[in-house]
Design an enzyme around this catalytic site. Structure first.
Site, PDB file in Angstrom:
ATOM      1  N   GLU A 158       0.841  -1.197   0.000  1.00  0.00           N
ATOM      2  CA  GLU A 158       0.000   0.000   0.000  1.00  0.00           C
ATOM      3  C   GLU A 158       0.877   1.249   0.000  1.00  0.00           C
ATOM      4  O   GLU A 158       1.071   1.872  -1.026  1.00  0.00           O
ATOM      5  CB  GLU A 158      -0.950  -0.007   1.210  1.00  0.00           C
ATOM      6  CG  GLU A 158      -1.982   1.094   1.162  1.00  0.00           C
ATOM      7  CD  GLU A 158      -3.063   0.905   2.232  1.00  0.00           C
ATOM      8  OE1 GLU A 158      -3.929   1.767   2.311  1.00  0.00           O
ATOM      9  OE2 GLU A 158      -3.027  -0.104   2.954  1.00  0.00           O
ATOM     10  N   GLU A 206      -2.308   0.107  13.567  1.00  0.00           N
ATOM     11  CA  GLU A 206      -3.482   0.522  12.805  1.00  0.00           C
ATOM     12  C   GLU A 206      -4.769   0.269  13.579  1.00  0.00           C
ATOM     13  O   GLU A 206      -5.709   1.056  13.535  1.00  0.00           O
ATOM     14  CB  GLU A 206      -3.523  -0.231  11.481  1.00  0.00           C
ATOM     15  CG  GLU A 206      -4.704   0.108  10.584  1.00  0.00           C
ATOM     16  CD  GLU A 206      -4.616  -0.584   9.240  1.00  0.00           C
ATOM     17  OE1 GLU A 206      -5.281  -0.105   8.295  1.00  0.00           O
ATOM     18  OE2 GLU A 206      -3.896  -1.595   9.119  1.00  0.00           O
TER      19      GLU A 206
END
Length: 589
Positions: free
Chosen positions: A172, A442
């Site tokens: 990502e 996260e």
């Protein structure tokens, strides 16, 4: 490339990338028989390999953030990213392999094919990040909070690599605008991010769509998707926070067309009633979820969030227009922001002050963005406090979490803010620390108490957004706070908030005028507070739980110092300071 100064240097001679080195902490043989180096820190960069073998020998290095609960090398959360380097030896003596055109996010390195027996000194971790000078330090009497602060700073270094990526390890590594937006005040405390944000914000403007919509990620490698509230608002919030930190209005002048275009996009989507409904938004991303049958989780209505941000960004645009001399536009956007607030109250707020989304995030947005009439603020604050007291933990996601502790402090509930900070169970900031985290996760429960992991599709162990709590540590716990009327610390506030069982706190910040210090210690009921005000700036100091007649400054009675104009207000003493170093001492009430 000039490595003589441990910096990558751009053609014009400006450092663009800083380099540090880390030696491995230990070597591990996993239950599967894998040989793994533990660098002791989740980092971003590569490793330097020293090896001696024959021609054709192939050494493979693979990178991971964590080991699984059995102690084996774990890469499932990296998704499609290979995170693998291969080096084929030419032979003939010691060779050093160090890649130049890749980077990984990792703490652990698995080595295969090494000729002979690898040792600790065969690899060195090389940390890379954009060239940002450290500007802030925070340390206190609680080791877990100190580790949290380290995790915040390492998360920033790992993700501030040319662009503010959301995560540096999996397939990502995108410049997500929402993460950058919520973290920007904390970022400016830890490092000098003036050049970093100035560059990235020009990228924001360059990739902004013709209709004013801001893509979800900058650079826009997703090709045009955008317009999400709280994410696209980075176009307003980041330049404003950068101006607050450094006092240079040029960033507002340069970004103003982009800022205005985003507000006008929102105006077009909201329509005449000023309520922004129907569009896709990420909402309060990764807010607390539950499997409980009677409570499914803290879901805040996206239309409420979108409308609150519409007003907030319009208000910031009005302030910006006034600063750069566009007074007519300033008046127009200030009126727009006020009209949105009236519509917000009509649509989302009951006369009792209760919001249609009865969540911590909803009340935080309403209070922090000043969406409510004055008489409803105490009522909404009561609902917020009651919800925190009910759950005894946060229920907020990416948009609510950065506002949580500072809003609780603003409404006079430091006790609840410290309770949330000190919580060691999921969900909370110290839970990952108790699990051995060295960066911000996260998800609040990226690694569960039983050692298993969250969904492999989205489980980064270096994701800086929740590190936005750092702003509260600096501004409330240590007490170094920007004066919005005098940005760049020309004048600032020193107002510490002792609590949470802490007995001492020490913070420093390298402002554009020089070093600011704010350090307090409580011992046997006696408060000692040491501060430093740099040259050509001034500060207003607030001493908590103090009586003027009992306060000394630099060993002399404060009440006898007419130049400081100290005054008593309730349980606090306030005074003005010019540049210099001062030591206050007094018994706490």
């Amino acid at each position: 490339l000039d490595y003589s100064k441990q910096l990558l240097v751009a053609p014009q001679g400006v450092p663009v990338q800083a380099i540090e080195e880390i030696k491995p902490l230990k070597m591990i043989t996993t239950p599967k028989g894998e040989i793994v180096y533990d660098l002791g820190q989740n980092m971003v960069g590569w490793v330097k390999l020293k090896v001696n073998g024959k021609s054709g020998d192939e050494v493979t290095l693979q990178f991971a953030e964590v080991l699984d609960k059995e102690g084996n090398f774990y890469t499932a959360n990296l998704r499609a990213a290979k995170c693998t380097d291969k080096f084929i030896l030419k032979g003939g003596g010691e060779e050093v392999y160090e890649p130049r055109f890749t980077f990984h996010g990792f703490r652990f390195v698995k080595i295969e094919g090494f000729p002979g027996t690898p040792a600790l000194d065969n690899i060195t971790g090389v940390v890379i990040h954009s060239a940002m000078n450290p500007t802030g330090t925070f340390i206190c009497s609680e080791p877990l909070i100190n580790q949290l602060q380290k995790n915040i700073q390492w998360g920033q270094k790992g993700n501030f690599l040319d662009v503010p990526t959301d995560c540096p390890q999996r397939d990502e590594r995108l410049g997500w605008t929402g993460d950058a937006q919520v973290f920007s005040p904390t970022a400016a405390f830890n490092f000098d991010v003036s050049a970093f944000y100035t560059k990235w914000l020009r990228d924001v403007a360059a990739d902004q769509l013709p209709n004013g919509s801001v893509p979800h990620v900058i650079p826009d490698v997703l090709n045009g998707g955008g317009g999400a509230t709280g994410w696209a608002d980075a176009a307003l919030v980041v330049p404003w926070n950068t101006y607050m930190a450094y006092g240079d209005k040029r960033i507002l002048e340069v970004q103003y067309p982009s800022m205005k275009a985003w507000v006008e996009y929102m105006r077009g989507r909201a329509g005449k009633d000023n309520i922004w409904t129907g569009d896709y938004h990420f909402g309060d991303w990764l807010a607390f979820a539950s499997n409980s049958s009677d409570y499914t989780g803290a879901t805040t209505e996206k239309d409420l969030i979108a409308t609150a941000y519409y007003s907030y960004s319009s208000g910031l645009l009005a302030k910006t227009a006034k600063i750069i001399g566009k007074n007519d536009e300033a008046e127009s956007y200030e009126k727009l922001s006020e009209n949105i607030k009236k519509s917000f109250v009509d649509e989302f707020v009951a006369p009792s002050g209760r919001l249609v989304s009865h969540t911590q995030t909803a009340y935080l947005l309403a209070i922090a963005f000043e969406m409510l009439p004055e008489d409803l603020v105490p009522k909404a604050a009561g609902f917020l406090a009651a919800d925190v007291e009910k759950f005894k933990h946060l229920t907020t996601g990416f948009l609510g979490t950065p506002l949580l502790c500072k809003t609780l402090s603003e409404i006079g509930r430091d006790d609840l803010a410290f309770m949330l900070l000190n919580r060691k169970q999921y969900p909370g900031w110290l839970y990952p620390v108790t699990q051995g985290a060295t960066t911000i996760w996260e998800r609040w429960d990226g690694q569960k108490p039983d050692g298993t992991f969250q969904d492999v599709g989205m489980n980064s162990f270096n994701h800086y957004a929740y590190g936005a709590i750092g702003e509260w540590l600096y501004t409330y716990v240590a007490g170094i706070k920007i004066d919005t009327e005098n940005p760049g610390y020309k004048h600032f506030f020193l107002a510490p908030h002792p609590g949470g069982g802490l007995t001492n706190v020490a913070a420093t910040f390298q402002s554009v005028y020089g070093e600011i210090k704010s350090g307090w210690k409580i011992e046997n009921g006696q408060m000692t507070y040491e501060v430093k005000v740099p040259a050509n700036s001034t500060a207003t100091v607030t001493l908590p739980s103090a009586q003027l007649e009992n306060v000394t400054v630099n060993s002399a009675a404060l009440k006898e110092n007419a130049l400081m104009a100290a005054s008593q207000t309730g349980k606090t003493v306030s005074l003005k300071l010019g540049s210099g170093e001062y030591k206050f001492s007094y018994p706490m009430n």
